[in-house]
Write an enzyme that holds these catalytic residues in place. Structure first.
Site, PDB file in Angstrom:
ATOM      1  N   HIS A   7      25.701  76.081  -5.212  1.00  0.00           N
ATOM      2  CA  HIS A   7      26.452  75.518  -4.074  1.00  0.00           C
ATOM      3  C   HIS A   7      25.651  74.358  -3.493  1.00  0.00           C
ATOM      4  O   HIS A   7      24.635  74.569  -2.825  1.00  0.00           O
ATOM      5  CB  HIS A   7      26.683  76.586  -2.999  1.00  0.00           C
ATOM      6  CG  HIS A   7      27.565  76.128  -1.882  1.00  0.00           C
ATOM      7  ND1 HIS A   7      28.645  76.855  -1.445  1.00  0.00           N
ATOM      8  CD2 HIS A   7      27.543  75.005  -1.099  1.00  0.00           C
ATOM      9  CE1 HIS A   7      29.245  76.210  -0.450  1.00  0.00           C
ATOM     10  NE2 HIS A   7      28.573  75.080  -0.220  1.00  0.00           N
ATOM     11  N   HIS A  63      25.874  70.131  -1.784  1.00  0.00           N
ATOM     12  CA  HIS A  63      26.555  68.912  -1.344  1.00  0.00           C
ATOM     13  C   HIS A  63      25.693  67.705  -1.693  1.00  0.00           C
ATOM     14  O   HIS A  63      24.556  67.606  -1.230  1.00  0.00           O
ATOM     15  CB  HIS A  63      26.795  68.942   0.170  1.00  0.00           C
ATOM     16  CG  HIS A  63      27.676  70.083   0.595  1.00  0.00           C
ATOM     17  ND1 HIS A  63      29.040  69.967   0.701  1.00  0.00           N
ATOM     18  CD2 HIS A  63      27.387  71.369   0.891  1.00  0.00           C
ATOM     19  CE1 HIS A  63      29.558  71.132   1.065  1.00  0.00           C
ATOM     20  NE2 HIS A  63      28.563  72.010   1.180  1.00  0.00           N
ATOM     21  N   LYS A 115      37.473  75.039  -4.843  1.00  0.00           N
ATOM     22  CA  LYS A 115      36.839  75.411  -3.584  1.00  0.00           C
ATOM     23  C   LYS A 115      37.891  75.462  -2.486  1.00  0.00           C
ATOM     24  O   LYS A 115      38.668  74.523  -2.305  1.00  0.00           O
ATOM     25  CB  LYS A 115      35.760  74.374  -3.228  1.00  0.00           C
ATOM     26  CG  LYS A 115      35.087  74.596  -1.869  1.00  0.00           C
ATOM     27  CD  LYS A 115      34.113  75.750  -1.882  1.00  0.00           C
ATOM     28  CE  LYS A 115      33.644  76.125  -0.480  1.00  0.00           C
ATOM     29  NZ  LYS A 115      32.635  75.229   0.073  1.00  0.00           N
ATOM     30  N   HIS A 131      35.110  79.348   1.179  1.00  0.00           N
ATOM     31  CA  HIS A 131      34.453  79.239   2.483  1.00  0.00           C
ATOM     32  C   HIS A 131      35.111  80.303   3.356  1.00  0.00           C
ATOM     33  O   HIS A 131      36.239  80.137   3.805  1.00  0.00           O
ATOM     34  CB  HIS A 131      34.643  77.829   3.073  1.00  0.00           C
ATOM     35  CG  HIS A 131      33.947  77.646   4.386  1.00  0.00           C
ATOM     36  ND1 HIS A 131      32.900  76.753   4.559  1.00  0.00           N
ATOM     37  CD2 HIS A 131      34.127  78.249   5.581  1.00  0.00           C
ATOM     38  CE1 HIS A 131      32.477  76.823   5.820  1.00  0.00           C
ATOM     39  NE2 HIS A 131      33.213  77.724   6.462  1.00  0.00           N
ATOM     40  N   ASP A 159      23.570  75.399  -0.426  1.00  0.00           N
ATOM     41  CA  ASP A 159      24.429  74.730   0.553  1.00  0.00           C
ATOM     42  C   ASP A 159      23.688  73.585   1.226  1.00  0.00           C
ATOM     43  O   ASP A 159      23.971  73.256   2.384  1.00  0.00           O
ATOM     44  CB  ASP A 159      24.989  75.709   1.592  1.00  0.00           C
ATOM     45  CG  ASP A 159      26.197  75.145   2.324  1.00  0.00           C
ATOM     46  OD1 ASP A 159      26.781  74.155   1.853  1.00  0.00           O
ATOM     47  OD2 ASP A 159      26.548  75.697   3.376  1.00  0.00           O
TER      48      ASP A 159
HETATM   49  O1  DOR Z   1      27.097  73.350   7.325  1.00  0.00           O
HETATM   50  C1  DOR Z   1      27.900  72.966   6.510  1.00  0.00           C
HETATM   51  N1  DOR Z   1      27.857  71.724   6.008  1.00  0.00           N
HETATM   52  N2  DOR Z   1      28.856  73.818   6.092  1.00  0.00           N
HETATM   53  C2  DOR Z   1      29.849  73.411   5.289  1.00  0.00           C
HETATM   54  O2  DOR Z   1      30.688  74.213   4.969  1.00  0.00           O
HETATM   55  C3  DOR Z   1      29.947  72.002   4.851  1.00  0.00           C
HETATM   56  C4  DOR Z   1      28.650  71.339   4.892  1.00  0.00           C
HETATM   57  C5  DOR Z   1      28.741  69.836   4.790  1.00  0.00           C
HETATM   58  O3  DOR Z   1      29.457  69.333   3.923  1.00  0.00           O
HETATM   59  O4  DOR Z   1      28.083  69.143   5.569  1.00  0.00           O
HETATM   60 ZN    ZN Z   2      28.814  74.033   1.517  1.00  0.00          ZN
END
Ligand code: DOR
Ligand code: ZN
Length: 348
Positions: free
Chosen positions: A13, A15, A99, A136, A247
């Site tokens: 997971h 970004h 997702k 989520h 994450d």
């Molecule tokens: O804290 C978070 N940041 N939770 C998420 O679900 C998305 C993520 C983000 O893309 O910044």
């Molecule tokens: Zn995330």
């Protein structure tokens, strides 16, 4: 045990953003992990296989040519995702699943699903084709307290979902509560969860320790100590239902330190080291390899990586910031110490 060699881990997971921001962060992950599941909450969101493949090319282009790192692409589910896109995803290598962002739950979730019932036909196809559903797990109803959103999601959404689609392969992303751990444990092998380093290392009180700490704010938000204990217990239990998903979610400093700060903890610069710290704290380092390098791949039906990674018990200090899209990115633990580093990184 001051040196620990494990099969090269994966981040299930992550970004990475896009453009300059992508180029600024991707090496942190590629130095540590063999593969990562790339979240699709870009602007606009990555809703189709063709958009995901284009995004994957941009990720590859941001890496040195000899870098052996594989991005696995998740597609963003919307109210309008056609069933044919599920078939396309199932038939395309490197597309890992869909997702689910509840509309309004988090960063760039406006295009998310407004009511899961609306996409039941799409989920039915995912179940038939064995396409994983990455969830989520929070409700967004304004009358539900932010600290209860995951617990209420389990009652109102997740329980009916697994009853209706018992064969659906479901990942409860970034589980943050004792109830989520119980829910996942109570399901069969088709249901698993990812766990972030910050939820293993912190409770919600840490977010207010000595003042408000925006760099510890993410969604789902940190919970109570008894939740943290349940998550750490699950991570270190040796159960293959729980695996690594950082994450890591970069946001520019000025948008974190803001009147209405963005959610997201940036942890990719220490994406495996932080888990080593959490596991070592409870004397369970021997369980790290399963959690970080095996269980996720097993769930997704992928082979384990063949390379290895060596960690060393030593203190180091992340910098106050990294360059990020022309601005700054404040990493988790900036200016503090982390008790582990990596000896043999790759992609330098
Ligand atoms: O804290 C978070 N940041 N939770 C998420 O679900 C998305 C993520 C983000 O893309 O910044
Ligand atoms: Zn995330």
């Amino acid at each position: 045990m001051d040196l620990l060699t494990i099969t090269r881990p994966d981040d299930w997971h992550l970004h990475l953003r896009d453009g300059e921001a992508l180029r600024d962060v991707v090496l942190h992950t590629a130095r540590r992990f063999g593969r990562a599941v790339i979240m699709p909450n870009l602007k606009p969101p990555v809703t189709t296989v063709s958009a995901a493949l284009a995004y994957r090319s941009r990720i590859h282009a941001a890496l040195p040519p000899d870098c052996n790192f594989t991005p696995l692409m998740a597609l963003y589910l919307t109210d309008n995702t056609p069933i044919t896109e599920v078939d396309r995803a199932a038939d395309t290598d490197g597309i890992i699943g869909f997702k689910y962002y509840p509309a309004g739950a988090t960063t760039n979730s406006d295009a998310g699903v407004t009511d899961l019932v609306r996409v039941y036909p799409v989920l039915e196809r995912m179940e038939e084709r064995g396409v994983p559903f990455l969830v989520h797990g929070e409700v967004t109803d304004s009358d539900v307290d932010v600290f209860d959103r995951e617990r209420v999601f389990i009652e109102r959404v997740a329980q009916p979902l697994v009853r209706r689609f018992p064969q659906l392969r479901l990942v409860f992303e970034h589980a943050t509560t004792r109830e989520a751990v119980q829910f996942v444990r109570a399901q069969g092998p088709k249901v698993a969860a990812t766990l972030t380093p910050q939820h293993l290392l912190h409770n919600r009180t840490d977010m207010f320790r000595g003042g408000l700490r925006p760099h510890l704010y993410c969604l789902p938000v940190l919970k109570r100590e008894h939740d943290r204990e349940a998550l750490l217990d699950a991570a270190t239990s040796g159960s293959s239902k729980f695996f690594l998903g950082t994450d890591s979610a970069p946001h520019a400093r000025h948008l974190k330190e803001h009147a209405c700060g963005c959610a997201g903890v940036y942890s990719a610069h220490a994406g495996i080291e932080l888990y080593a710290e959490a596991f070592a704290a409870v004397g369970k380092l021997d369980r790290l390899e399963g959690f970080a390098s095996q269980f996720g791949a097993d769930f997704y039906g992928l082979p384990h990586n063949t390379a290895s990674l060596t960690l060393r018990r030593t203190d180091w200090s992340p910098p106050a910031s990294y360059p990020f899209a022309g601005g700054e990115l404040v990493p988790y633990r900036a200016g503090e110490t982390i008790g582990w580093d990596i000896v043999s990184g790759v992609c330098t």
